[in-house]
Design a protein around this motif. Sequence first.
Motif, PDB file in Angstrom:
ATOM      1  N   ARG A  51      38.903  26.240 -23.636  1.00 17.06           N
ATOM      2  CA  ARG A  51      38.059  25.959 -22.463  1.00 17.06           C
ATOM      3  C   ARG A  51      38.465  26.834 -21.285  1.00 17.06           C
ATOM      4  O   ARG A  51      37.618  27.350 -20.556  1.00 17.06           O
ATOM      5  CB  ARG A  51      38.175  24.477 -22.089  1.00 17.06           C
TER       6      ARG A  51
ATOM      7  N   ILE B  46      32.636  24.679 -26.657  1.00 17.37           N
ATOM      8  CA  ILE B  46      33.165  24.859 -25.301  1.00 17.37           C
ATOM      9  C   ILE B  46      32.030  25.028 -24.299  1.00 17.37           C
ATOM     10  O   ILE B  46      32.057  24.463 -23.189  1.00 17.37           O
ATOM     11  CB  ILE B  46      34.125  26.067 -25.249  1.00 17.37           C
TER      12      ILE B  46
ATOM     13  N   GLN C 239      30.644  21.725 -23.536  1.00 18.16           N
ATOM     14  CA  GLN C 239      31.517  20.974 -22.636  1.00 18.16           C
ATOM     15  C   GLN C 239      31.324  21.407 -21.181  1.00 18.16           C
ATOM     16  O   GLN C 239      31.244  20.579 -20.275  1.00 18.16           O
ATOM     17  CB  GLN C 239      32.979  21.165 -23.043  1.00 18.16           C
ATOM     18  N   LEU C 240      31.265  22.726 -20.973  1.00 16.79           N
ATOM     19  CA  LEU C 240      31.091  23.240 -19.620  1.00 16.79           C
ATOM     20  C   LEU C 240      29.730  22.840 -19.045  1.00 16.79           C
ATOM     21  O   LEU C 240      29.610  22.549 -17.853  1.00 16.79           O
ATOM     22  CB  LEU C 240      31.247  24.761 -19.610  1.00 16.79           C
TER      23      LEU C 240
END
Length: 242
Positions: free
Chosen positions: A152, A200, A203-204
């Motif tokens: 991340r 990732i 998630q962001l």
Amino acid sequence: MPGTLTAALVQKLSKVNRLDQDDVLALQELSIHSKRVPAQQRFVRDGDRPSESCLIVDGFAFRSKLTPDGQRQILSLHMPGEIPDLQSLHLHVMDHDLTTLTECTLGFIKHDALRELNQRRPNVAAALWRETLIDSAIFREWIVNVGRRPARVRMAHLLAELYERLELIGRTTKGSFELPITQIELADCLGLSVVHVNRILQQLRHDGLVATERRTFHLLDKAKVEEVGQFEKIYLHQRPSV
């Protein structure tokens, strides 16, 4: 025509180096032949012995190495105004590939012309040398990113860096920048699997930090993206040299 081809180079060098009007004129008068190159085309190959260096006039390119079993690591991304194979002036055998990420306009400059320019205009020689040193600083940061940072953090750091570099050349808008890059290519930049890259990015997005729209990345909270990415821009050396 040469002045048009060198506009991106003049813009980038002038931002972070001390160039006078005669230096700029000398750059604008460089003899350059241009070529439009499709996306995903290698224009420098590992083992080449080039007699010219290549200026990215428009578009994006990347530097990469292949392992014997065909695994690719992208080592750096390059944008308008950069000469990613400038080191070929002195390192006569290339030890990596350069490939167009997007369709590009490339400007090819004979090594003899660059050597003559460096001898005649010391400020330009210093600026070009400084560009290779900044490349090295970016390489060092990418090594740390791939070798030591969690996934991340890697992604956030890369996005923060690209924003800063593109902002310098006037290619950002209110926290957004255009970069036509696939998740496969992002994976090769970050040393991750495509599945991990996708996770990732999700998630962001979920955290409200990043949005993506086809070719465009939106940093919705740029300061937070930089914090997550442990990003300190000093290694980009964007202030003019003394």
